[in-house]
Design an enzyme around this catalytic site. Structure first.
Site, short mmCIF file in Angstrom:
data_model
loop_
_atom_site.label_atom_id
_atom_site.label_comp_id
_atom_site.label_asym_id
_atom_site.label_seq_id
_atom_site.Cartn_x
_atom_site.Cartn_y
_atom_site.Cartn_z
N GLU A 91 -89.68 -3.05 37.33
CA GLU A 91 -89.85 -2.07 36.14
C GLU A 91 -90.61 -2.44 34.89
O GLU A 91 -90.45 -3.54 34.49
CB GLU A 91 -88.49 -1.28 35.77
N CYS A 104 -93.13 -3.88 28.12
CA CYS A 104 -92.21 -4.90 28.44
C CYS A 104 -92.20 -4.98 29.98
O CYS A 104 -92.03 -4.27 30.80
CB CYS A 104 -90.58 -4.19 27.84
N CYS A 111 -83.27 -11.62 39.51
CA CYS A 111 -83.18 -12.77 38.66
C CYS A 111 -82.18 -13.82 39.10
O CYS A 111 -81.16 -13.45 39.51
CB CYS A 111 -82.82 -12.30 36.94
N CYS A 115 -76.59 -14.05 34.04
CA CYS A 115 -75.90 -13.89 32.65
C CYS A 115 -75.05 -12.55 33.25
O CYS A 115 -75.34 -11.61 33.72
CB CYS A 115 -76.85 -13.31 31.64
N CYS A 118 -76.05 -8.52 32.26
CA CYS A 118 -77.50 -8.23 32.63
C CYS A 118 -77.56 -7.55 33.78
O CYS A 118 -77.12 -7.97 34.89
CB CYS A 118 -78.32 -9.32 32.43
N CYS A 332 -83.10 -3.53 30.52
CA CYS A 332 -82.68 -4.59 31.23
C CYS A 332 -82.24 -4.19 33.03
O CYS A 332 -81.28 -4.40 33.16
CB CYS A 332 -81.32 -4.99 30.69
N1 SAH Z 1 -84.60 -13.86 31.02
C1 SAH Z 1 -85.31 -13.51 29.74
C2 SAH Z 1 -85.87 -12.11 29.74
C3 SAH Z 1 -85.29 -11.14 30.24
S1 SAH Z 1 -84.12 -10.34 29.39
C4 SAH Z 1 -84.13 -14.10 28.83
O1 SAH Z 1 -83.04 -14.22 29.30
O2 SAH Z 1 -84.34 -13.97 27.58
C5 SAH Z 1 -84.34 -9.67 27.92
C6 SAH Z 1 -83.43 -9.64 26.82
O3 SAH Z 1 -82.45 -8.65 26.93
C7 SAH Z 1 -82.66 -10.89 26.75
O4 SAH Z 1 -82.43 -11.40 25.55
C8 SAH Z 1 -81.23 -10.49 27.55
O5 SAH Z 1 -80.37 -11.47 27.45
C9 SAH Z 1 -81.08 -9.08 26.98
N2 SAH Z 1 -80.17 -8.56 27.71
C10 SAH Z 1 -79.90 -8.47 28.99
N3 SAH Z 1 -78.92 -7.62 29.34
C11 SAH Z 1 -78.69 -7.05 28.33
C12 SAH Z 1 -77.83 -5.93 28.18
N4 SAH Z 1 -77.01 -5.22 28.53
N5 SAH Z 1 -77.44 -5.50 26.78
C13 SAH Z 1 -78.66 -6.20 25.52
N6 SAH Z 1 -79.23 -7.15 25.90
C14 SAH Z 1 -79.35 -7.45 27.23
#
Ligand code: SAH
Length: 346
Positions: A91, A104, A111, A115, A118, A332
């Site tokens: 996406e 974006c 991935c 995390c 995410c 995300c």
């Molecule tokens: N892998 C990279 C980029 C992708 S995510 C990274 O970790 O930075 C982009 C941002 O969105 C990251 O800061 C991630 O931690 C955040 N993110 C992911 N899921 C989220 C959620 N449910 N709510 C808020 N931020 C989120």
């Protein structure tokens, strides 16, 4: 297998064409067509028919297909779900800010970073994107929407520094004057904290903005929500960030998703301020987006405000991210995830 021509740099294309006995200016012609979104060699009308035929035998031109397109009624944010040539989906989100239209983009299908909050990581890493596939996200978002794109953030699905060489190739392509010509200062790259790759990137002194997903200032909390912290801990990460600033002169932006009762207490804010002291840093507080599969919940508005006040009183610059496209799963990996769920049911 035909070669992916849009992942090639102008110099590589010149070499390939000279091997076919073509003069060097042909490379620029082909490159310009590709970077304007032409998807068929037959449309490259300033080349001879014979050359177009030879190119189509040796090379393929990637082009994603729109599977879903959602437009936010609230703020005009557009979200695309694309199908790639092997059937995988990623996406892209187009956000309309005052300072320009920002896309974006995703860097991987899925991935590997796991995390806890995410949606992109549910199901793990499927594969890394090619440079042309990342470029296509920018190019075809611009073409489909009719909106000129001036900024790129690598904050979609995937961990860009886990796809390091290809992401650098993509940056070279999208930045090239003969291509989309998007300036490095208009590009942000977000990482969960792959320390050796941050150090490698520092050596290149690119003018892009590095965002680091910190989300907690202590190892206990960070390791719980971000397994990458068990490999490179908070202090190692922040040391790499300091070095990055020394080498590049570019201030780092720290992402901090506010999760209720996990990382949002006043003590945590004070610890965060202490850890970032002396660092040229900007903290971006993001109210957590709900992910259905996760028990983690967003902090309340008051809690976010209080956290921000503490950071500011400690001398840090800090903003709270505006939520865009909240009516269209615009964050995300949620669109891909929800699409997967509908496919699973079917
Ligand atoms: N892998 C990279 C980029 C992708 S995510 C990274 O970790 O930075 C982009 C941002 O969105 C990251 O800061 C991630 O931690 C955040 N993110 C992911 N899921 C989220 C959620 N449910 N709510 C808020 N931020 C989120």
């Amino acid at each position: 297998m035909k070669q992916d021509i849009k992942s090639m740099t102008l110099e590589e294309l010149a070499e390939a064409l000279s091997a076919l006995g073509e003069p060097s200016f042909r490379a620029k012609q082909v490159y310009t067509w590709l970077h304007h979104g032409v998807v068929d060699f037959a449309e490259m009308t300033n080349l001879s028919k014979a050359l177009r035929q030879r190119l189509s035998e040796a090379f393929e031109i990637t082009a994603p297909v729109v599977v879903r397109k959602q437009i936010s009624a609230l703020d005009g944010t557009i979200k695309y779900l694309w199908r790639l040539r092997d059937g995988n989906c990623v996406e892209t989100v187009l956000m309309r800010y005052h300072h320009g239209n920002t896309v974006c983009i995703s860097s991987e299908v899925g991935c590997a970073m796991s995390c806890a909050f995410c949606a992109s990581t549910i199901g793990g890493l499927v594969r890394r994107l090619t440079a042309s596939e990342m470029l296509d996200e920018v190019l075809f978002t611009q073409l489909d929407s009719g909106l000129e794109i001036s900024n790129i953030v690598l904050m979609g699905i995937g961990e860009p520094l886990d796809n390091y060489d290809t992401v650098l190739r993509f940056l070279h392509l999208v930045n090239s004057p003969e291509g989309m010509n998007i300036g490095m200062r208009h590009i942000s790259l977000s990482t969960c904290g792959l320390v050796p790759k941050i150090l490698a990137l520092a050596e290149l002194s690119l003018q892009l903005t590095l965002s680091v997903s910190l989300h907690a200032p202590d190892d206990e909390t960070r390791s719980k929500i971000m397994p990458v912290n068990r490999r490179w801990n908070v202090d190692e990460l922040l040391a790499a960030c300091r070095l990055y600033f020394e080498k590049t002169g570019r201030r780092i932006s720290f992402e901090y998703a506010m999760i209720r009762d996990v990382n949002d207490s006043p003590e945590t804010a004070r610890l965060l301020a202490q850890k970032l002291k002396g660092q040229q840093a900007h903290v971006n507080l993001i109210p957590l987006n709900n992910v259905e599969e996760s028990p983690l919940k967003p902090s309340s508005r008051q809690t976010v405000q209080r956290f921000q006040q503490i950071l500011e009183s400690e001398g840090l610059t800090c903003t709270v991210r505006r939520t865009l496209g909240s009516d269209i799963d615009a964050s995300c990996g949620q669109l891909r995830r929800n699409y997967q769920k509908t496919q699973e049911k079917a």
